[in-house]
Design an enzyme around this catalytic site. Structure first.
Site, mmCIF file in Angstrom:
data_model
loop_
_atom_site.group_PDB
_atom_site.id
_atom_site.type_symbol
_atom_site.label_atom_id
_atom_site.label_comp_id
_atom_site.label_asym_id
_atom_site.label_seq_id
_atom_site.Cartn_x
_atom_site.Cartn_y
_atom_site.Cartn_z
ATOM 1 C CE LYS A 110 61.471 4.653 18.949
ATOM 2 N NZ LYS A 110 61.366 3.650 17.861
HETATM 3 C C1 LIG Z 1 61.291 3.746 16.469
HETATM 4 C C2 LIG Z 1 61.873 2.480 15.622
HETATM 5 C C3 LIG Z 1 62.100 2.908 14.146
HETATM 6 C C4 LIG Z 1 61.645 4.245 13.635
HETATM 7 O O1 LIG Z 1 62.558 5.156 13.793
HETATM 8 P P1 LIG Z 1 62.253 6.706 13.643
HETATM 9 O O2 LIG Z 1 63.146 7.480 14.461
HETATM 10 O O3 LIG Z 1 60.921 6.831 14.302
HETATM 11 O O4 LIG Z 1 62.088 7.042 12.304
HETATM 12 C C5 LIG Z 1 62.381 1.867 13.400
HETATM 13 N N1 LIG Z 1 62.821 0.543 13.936
HETATM 14 C C6 LIG Z 1 62.663 0.448 15.470
HETATM 15 C C7 LIG Z 1 62.905 -0.945 15.989
HETATM 16 C C8 LIG Z 1 62.130 1.267 16.212
HETATM 17 O O5 LIG Z 1 61.704 1.034 17.367
#
Ligand SMILES: *Cc1c(COP(=O)(O)O)cnc(C)c1O
Length: 460
Positions: A110
Site C-alpha cells: 500500500k
Molecule cells: C491490502 C492488501 C492486499 C489486498 O489488496 P487489494 O487492493 O485490497 O485487493 C493484499 N495484501 C496485503 C499485504 C495488503 O495489505
C-alpha cells in the site's frame, strides 16, 4: 483527461477534483473517461527506471494538468522513501517471478500508492490554500501506510483510530512511533467495528465534517489505482525485456484495488495473458469468477488478514466495464446487490469476465504449506498474503511466464511464518528498532463524543 462516476451523475471532473472527491458524490466510483493506448511506447519504456516509468504513465492520464516538472518531483519524492534502488524489484524464485512491492516505509504494497497520494494531497491543498483532516479507522495495515504517506505534510492533519490492544504489536508501533505534529493516533477502547462506526458517525455529522474539512484516504481513490498501474509495466519489462511475449500476473486480492490496476494496464495495451485473482477463504470474488454469483457472506479471520473482506470496494469499477460502460445497467446491478446481498451475472458478460480473470481460493492449510515449501526449496520466505498468490499461480499453466505480486514483508506476519517454518522471520532493522523508539498515542473511550473532543481540542 476528464473523469466520471460509474453511476453516471458526476462527470467532467479534472484529476484534481477526482482525487479530492475520493468517493463520487453520487455514491459511485470515479474513473477516467477514456483509457490511453500505449502499445507504441512499450519498447522505449522498457528501459525506464521506476520513477521515469511512473512519470510516463501518469502523463498519459494527466496530460497537462500538473506541470511536468512538478509531477516529476512528486514522483521522485514518493519513491525516495523506498529502501530498494529499483523500488519494486523482480526476483526469480523457482519457475516464478516475484514482484516485491514491500520495500516502502511500512513494508507493505500500500506504500506504493499512499506515498504518492500523500504528496499529491499536499500539492493540491497548498496550491488552493485549503486544509484537510483525514479521519480513518484501521485494523492494522492501511493505517500505518496512510500515516507514513501523510506524516509531516502541510495543510493535512490525520486522526487514525485503532482498536486498543487489538492490532499486532508491530502494526501498533508502526503507527504510534510517528511523532510528527500532524499525526494523531487514537486507541479506541473497543473493537475495530466500534472505531469504524465512530468514523462513520463523524462523517455523517455534516456541520462537523464541513468545519474540519474531513476527508478519507480509502482504497477507492483513483490516484491509488493510477500509481499501482506502474508496477505492472515495470515487472513486465523485467521479465520480457524485448516485449516479445505476454505474461500472467497472480495477485493476492481483497478489495480488488491491486488487481484492478493490472486490468487497466492490460486495457492500455500491456501484453497480459491473464490476471489471476487469488483469494483466501473469504472467496466472494472466486465464486463470482467461477459461476457469476457475487454473494455476500460473513468474514472469516484468516492468516492473510488484509484480504479478509466481505465485499470488494473496488469491484464496482470492473462491473462498470462489464456493463458496457452503461451507468443505468451498473446502477441496477448495484441496487440489486444493495438490497439482497446478491448479484448474479450470467451469459456473455460472465464469459467476458472469465476471459480477463482467472481465480483461485486458497485454504488456510495451503497457505501455511506453501510458505514451508518455499522456505525448504528456495530459502525464500513468503508472507501469508503473497503465499496465497503463489499457491494460486501453481494452478495455472506455465505456457506464459507468471509474475506473483508480493504484497507484504514476511516480518509483518511473523506468527504465520513461524507456524509454517518453525522460525520467526528476519526482522529488518527499521522494524526491530521500533521497540526502542518513543511512541505517542491517546487512549479514548469508544464514543463519538470522545473522539470529536480529541479533534476539537487538537485543531481548535
Ligand atoms: C491490502 C492488501 C492486499 C489486498 O489488496 P487489494 O487492493 O485490497 O485487493 C493484499 N495484501 C496485503 C499485504 C495488503 O495489505
Amino acid at each position: 483527461m476528464q473523469h466520471k462516476s460509474t453511476r453516471g451523475k458526476v462527470q467532467n471532473l479534472s484529476f484534481e477534483e477526482t482525487v479530492m472527491m475520493g468517493l463520487a458524490d453520487d455514491g459511485g466510483l470515479l474513473l477516467p473517461e477514456s483509457i490511453p493506448q500505449v502499445k507504441d511506447y512499450l519498447q522505449e519504456w522498457s528501459r525506464y527506471s521506476f520513477s521515469e516509468l511512473s512519470l510516463a504513465i501518469m502523463l498519459q492520464f494527466l496530460e497537462e494538468e500538473i506541470a511536468h516538472d512538478d509531477l516529476k518531483k512528486l514522483i521522485q519524492q514518493s519513491y525516495a522513501s523506498f529502501d530498494h534502488p529499483e523500488v519494486a524489484p523482480v526476483v526469480s524464485i523457482g519457475t516464478l517471478s516475484i514482484l516485491e512491492l514491500f520495500h516502502g516505509p511500512t513494508y507493505a504494497f500500500k506504500d506504493v500508492a499512499l506515498q504518492f497520494l500523500g504528496n499529491l494531497f499536499e500539492y493540491f491543498l497548498q496550491k488552493r490554500e485549503r486544509y484537510l483532516t483525514v479521519l480513518g479507522a484501521t485494523s492494522g495495515d492501511t493505517g500505518s501506510a496512510a500515516i507514513y504517506g501523510l506524516r509531516g505534510k502541510k495543510n493535512v492533519h490525520v486522526f487514525m483510530l485503532h482498536p486498543s490492544g487489538r492490532v499486532s504489536p508491530i502494526q501498533e508501533l508502526q503507527m504510534t512511533t510517528v511523532l510528527d505534529d500532524n499525526i494523531y493516533n487514537l486507541a479506541v477502547e473497543g473493537t475495530f467495528d466500534d472505531a469504524q462506526a465512530i468514523v462513520k458517525a463523524l462523517f455523517n455529522d455534516l456541520q462537523f465534517k464541513q468545519k474540519y474539512c474531513l476527508g478519507a484516504v480509502n482504497s477507492i481513490n483513483w490516484a491509488r489505482i493510477l500509481a499501482q498501474i506502474v508496477y505492472y509495466f515495470y515487472a513486465y519489462f523485467r521479465v520480457q525485456p524485448e516485449c516479445q511475449d505476454s505474461v500472467i500476473f497472480s495477485v493476492p486480492t481483497g478489495n480488488f484495488g491491486d488487481v484492478l490496476a493490472g486490468y487497466y494496464a492490460k486495457k492500455m495495451g500491456l501484453p497480459i495473458e491473464q490476471l489471476i485473482v487469488a483469494t483466501n477463504q473469504n472467496d466472494i470474488l472466486h465464486r463470482f469468477f467461477t459461476n457469476g454469483q457475487y454473494h455476500k457472506k460473513q468474514v472469516i479471520a484468516s492468516w492473510s488478514p488484509s484480504m479478509d473482506i466481505q465485499i470488494s470496494s473496488n469491484f464496482e469499477r470492473f462491473l462498470y466495464y462489464l456493463a458496457d460502460e452503461q451507468p443505468e445497467k451498473l446502477c441496477s446491478w448495484m441496487q440489486t446487490f444493495q438490497e439482497t446481498g446478491k448479484l448474479d451475472i450470467q451469459g456473455s458478460a460472465l464469459k467476458v469476465a472469465q476471459a480477463e480473470f482467472g481465480s483461485v481460493a486458497v485454504s488456510e492449510e495451503e497457505t501455511i504449506a506453501i510458505i514451508r515449501e518455499y522456505k525448504d526449496k528456495y530459502q525464500y520466505i513468503l508472507d501469508p498474503h503473497t503465499a496465497v498468490g503463489v499457491r494460486a499461480a501453481q494452478q495455472y499453466s506455465a505456457k506464459n511466464p507468471v509474475i506473483c505480486l508480493a504484497t507484504a514483508h514476511p516480518a509483518k506476519f511473523a506468527q504465520a511464518v513461524k507456524t509454517a517454518t518453525g522460525e520467526e522471520p528476519f526482522l529488518p532493522p527499521a522494524l526491530s528498532s521500533l521497540q526502542k523508539q518513543e511512541s505517542r498515542c491517546r487512549v479514548v473511550a469508544a464514543s463519538v463524543d470522545a473522539v470529536r473532543k480529541e479533534i476539537v481540542h487538537a485543531l481548535g
